[in-house]
Write an enzyme that holds these catalytic residues in place. Sequence first.
Site, mmCIF file in Angstrom:
data_model
loop_
_atom_site.group_PDB
_atom_site.id
_atom_site.type_symbol
_atom_site.label_atom_id
_atom_site.label_comp_id
_atom_site.label_asym_id
_atom_site.label_seq_id
_atom_site.Cartn_x
_atom_site.Cartn_y
_atom_site.Cartn_z
ATOM 1 N N ARG A 96 1.081 0.643 -0.086
ATOM 2 C CA ARG A 96 1.051 -0.630 0.636
ATOM 3 C C ARG A 96 -0.412 -1.047 0.855
ATOM 4 O O ARG A 96 -1.278 -0.202 1.081
ATOM 5 C CB ARG A 96 1.741 -0.432 1.977
ATOM 6 N N THR A 371 8.696 -10.692 -4.961
ATOM 7 C CA THR A 371 8.378 -9.277 -5.120
ATOM 8 C C THR A 371 9.096 -8.897 -6.396
ATOM 9 O O THR A 371 9.827 -9.711 -6.955
ATOM 10 C CB THR A 371 8.916 -8.571 -3.850
ATOM 11 N N SER A 442 6.614 -3.775 5.964
ATOM 12 C CA SER A 442 7.252 -4.341 4.773
ATOM 13 C C SER A 442 8.776 -4.274 4.899
ATOM 14 O O SER A 442 9.313 -3.521 5.715
ATOM 15 C CB SER A 442 6.812 -3.538 3.551
ATOM 16 N N SER A 443 9.435 -5.081 4.079
ATOM 17 C CA SER A 443 10.908 -5.005 3.998
ATOM 18 C C SER A 443 11.363 -4.363 2.685
ATOM 19 O O SER A 443 12.574 -4.276 2.424
ATOM 20 C CB SER A 443 11.509 -6.417 4.061
HETATM 21 N N1 GLY Z 1 5.910 -8.833 1.013
HETATM 22 C C1 GLY Z 1 7.248 -8.557 1.214
HETATM 23 C C2 GLY Z 1 7.482 -7.253 1.897
HETATM 24 O O1 GLY Z 1 6.629 -6.393 1.860
HETATM 25 O O2 GLY Z 1 8.495 -7.076 2.486
#
Ligand code: GLY
Length: 562
Positions: A96, A371, A442-443
């Site tokens: 990340r 994404t 994040s998701s």
């Molecule tokens: N940028 C989308 C996420 O990390 O959830």
Amino acid sequence: MREKNYSGILLFLIGVLSLSSAWSQTYAKHGMVVSDNQIASQIGIDILKKGGNAIDATVATALALAVVHPQAGNIGGGGFIVFMDAESETTTIDFREKAPLLATPEMFLDAAGNLIEGSNHKGLKSVGVPGTVAGLYMAHQKYGLLPWKKLVKPAIDLAKKGVVLSYTLASHARNIQSGSSPEFMKNYYTDAKGKLLRYGDVWVQNELANTLKQIKKHGKDGFYNGKVAKEIVDYMTKNGGLIRLEDLKNYTAIERKPLKGTYNGYDIYSMPPPSSGGVALIEMMNLMEQANLDSVPFNSTEYVHLVAETMRRAFADRAEHLGDPDFNPNLPIDWLTSKNFAKERYGNIDFTKASVSDSTKFGQLYDGSNTTHLSVIDKNYNAVSLTYTLEDSYGSEMGSPKLGFIFNNEMGDFNPQPGLTDRQGLIGSDPNLIRPEKRMLSSMTPTIVAKNGRPYLVIGSPGGRTIINTVFQTVLNVLEYGMPIKNAIETMKIHHQWLPDELVYEKDLLSPDTQKSLEKMGHKTRDVKNLGRLMGIMYDPERNIYIGVSDSSSPDGASVGY
Ligand code: GLY
């Protein structure tokens, strides 16, 4: 069941020349790669055929996506890998992005302390320190078999020789040119003379090829030290960005223990914080275990209500509790993912009416929906689930013309205004406030479900916060409703994220009667064209066959096997 995308299939037929592809389901005995791009999936399979393992194929596919799927495939962003190692423990790699050292919790506020609207998603201040190259390199160094150079080369070749512009990329090119994009994007899909490329034209990316060559030669250092790092910092310094050499030198990917949940005898491995995906997925599967779904028909009013109420609760918990574990050592992860907590949460669902999402404490944050996910499995049952992102489509839409890749705008995934939470969607809770070197929440939910110690379902999706819910429903469709993977991916999905308090569903896939009944129960419903773009592989242990499916909503996506 969602209808197949026949226009996509037509494009596939037309696209034989252009090598673009469409919805696909593939059966294979030895290995499978499923991604948002047919060329990238094929590169992964070529690596498997040359003796590479699932990690090698993942690295090569991810780097190829940075060339052929630049709206989300990247070297300027970050993401997560879940790796089920047939010989050892399942593990994860967190790559990340991080806040630069110069970042502050108030960096997106005006003099009165209010958020400058949109500022956290725009311009070079929205760029987090990229993690992709470090993550792929760590995965390779620890678990890969083939030489690193062999994995980077296909991406270099693609960038140098050029790729045929697909229908989708050609429409992006037109939109970018006619929109208010920064200079970098204006020159993106053009030929050597600066002329806009069209469908079927060959797109050469020499600068990106040169950056990739540095990465091929020097590994991680090819990005975080040396020429490329120097140009990143020069560009940032000249144009108001915050990333400096120290940020790049300090960046490391982190190997983390996966989150493990169980459901009816299956093991579910997913990503721990700084992703909220694994926690929410396991919490929701635990709530589903409390329900007697045998008597709840799929897509009935009862089903949609129960699933929506489950999502509402998981997203409230996400907003309140989750953030970067390295800055929040006491995240209540064990509690949130426990069966006892699920009992408590399930216990307060009213089966006759919708709950009310309380905005007095926590709200929800906008996060980008572009994404990309790839799923890989090799002949030895090693499996990889990788999701990575630039945040928005084309991220910050900025980059150094000398380097040829796009920077993310991931700083927008932090809570931007300390202390302020409202119904409009801001969250001000502490675990996800900006701090130097912190990873934003994040998701992304790369997930592997295992049965008897072998991968059974490898799955993930793009879609911002909807990722968590589309992965959750796909896993539930397979494990509880016994759907084949194709049906599990294609069938109707819903989304509830606590705030805003609305139940979102895929248009034309929910019966109008059910929608009316849900409204009567107090749900505010809204339709959208599509939720999720799932890329999955299922293993059929009886026939010893892999089944790969790329979602029909991915115009260039493909499952490729051998
Ligand atoms: N940028 C989308 C996420 O990390 O959830």
